[in-house]
Scaffold this active site. Sequence first.
Site, PDB file in Angstrom:
ATOM      1  N   ILE A  46       0.507  -0.965  -0.213  1.00 50.43           N
ATOM      2  CA  ILE A  46       0.266  -0.181  -0.076  1.00 50.43           C
ATOM      3  C   ILE A  46       0.469   1.843  -0.265  1.00 50.43           C
ATOM      4  O   ILE A  46       0.799   2.283  -1.469  1.00 50.43           O
ATOM      5  CB  ILE A  46      -0.887   0.008   1.563  1.00 50.43           C
ATOM      6  N   TYR A 200       1.536  -6.124  18.254  1.00 43.55           N
ATOM      7  CA  TYR A 200       1.161  -5.203  16.610  1.00 43.55           C
ATOM      8  C   TYR A 200       0.087  -4.090  17.314  1.00 43.55           C
ATOM      9  O   TYR A 200       0.014  -3.235  17.014  1.00 43.55           O
ATOM     10  CB  TYR A 200       1.220  -6.391  15.580  1.00 43.55           C
ATOM     11  N   LYS A 204      -0.141  -0.714  16.844  1.00 47.75           N
ATOM     12  CA  LYS A 204      -1.446   0.043  16.189  1.00 47.75           C
ATOM     13  C   LYS A 204      -2.391   1.085  17.345  1.00 47.75           C
ATOM     14  O   LYS A 204      -2.940   2.343  17.063  1.00 47.75           O
ATOM     15  CB  LYS A 204      -2.736  -0.865  15.665  1.00 47.75           C
TER      16      LYS A 204
END
Length: 256
Positions: A46, A200, A204
Site C-alpha cells: 500500500i 502489533y 496500532k
Amino acid sequence: MYLYLVAAAVWVYVLVFYGLFKGTRCLSPAWLKGKTVVVTGSNTGIGKSTALELAKRGARVILACRNKEKAEAAAFDIRSESGNPQVVFMQLDLASLKSVRSFAETFLKTEPRLDILINNAGVLGPGCTEEGFDLAFGVNHLGHFLLTNLLLERLRLCGPSRVITVSALLHRIGSIDFQGLALRTDAVHPQSAWSSLQAYCNSKLCNVLFTRELANRLEGTDVTCYTLHPVRPFTLKLAVVLATDHCRSNLHRTVP
C-alpha cells in the site's frame, strides 16, 4: 499451537475487513504539483501504491525505506509508470532512532518543502530495535513519533500540510501499559506468535492515540492530522484526498 491460532485470527480478520467492507477509490481531481510528500515503507504494498498515485498527481515523492535496493527499484517503477521524475529514495530505518534522526537531518538540509508526511511503514513479528524496544512498538510507533516531531516545524512552515498515519482496526484490541513504558519494560520482546500479534495491536493503538493528541495540539494551525485503516490495497489513495484542501475530514475525532 499459538502460531496456528494467530494465523486463524489473522485470516478471519482479512476475510471480514478486507472482504466485506468496501474501500473507496480516490476520485479527487487534486493536482499536487509543487508539493513534497514523504511516504515511509513505500517500496512495496500500500505504501508503493500510495506513492505511485501521488506521483501521478505531480508531487515530489520521497520513498523513506530501509532496504536501498528494493526502494530504488520501486522508485524506478514509479517514475516509469507515472512519468514523474521527482521520485527519490532516502534511507530510513525506523528500527533505529539514530537512523530516524539522520534521515530528518538529511531531509531538512536537502528538501526545502514538506507538505505531506505519510507514516505507513509497519511490522508484525518478534525482535527488537537498535535501542532495545520491542520491534513492533519501535517501528510502528516510536520511529514514526520521532520522525513526525523532527519534521513538524517544516510541516508548519509549508502549511496547509498533513500528517497521515496508517493504523489498523486491530487497535481496538490493543492496550498500553503506561507504567511499564515509564519503566521501559516494554523492551521485553514477545516470544510467542500470539504476543507478537498483541504487540502489533498495541502499536496500532499507539498510532491512533498519537494522532489524536497531535491533532489536539495542532488545532488552529495549518497542520492537520489523520489516521486510517487500509481496508484494501488501493484504499491509501484516500491519502490524496486527505493531503489536499478538498478534504475537511475530522477522522482524528472518531477515536473512541
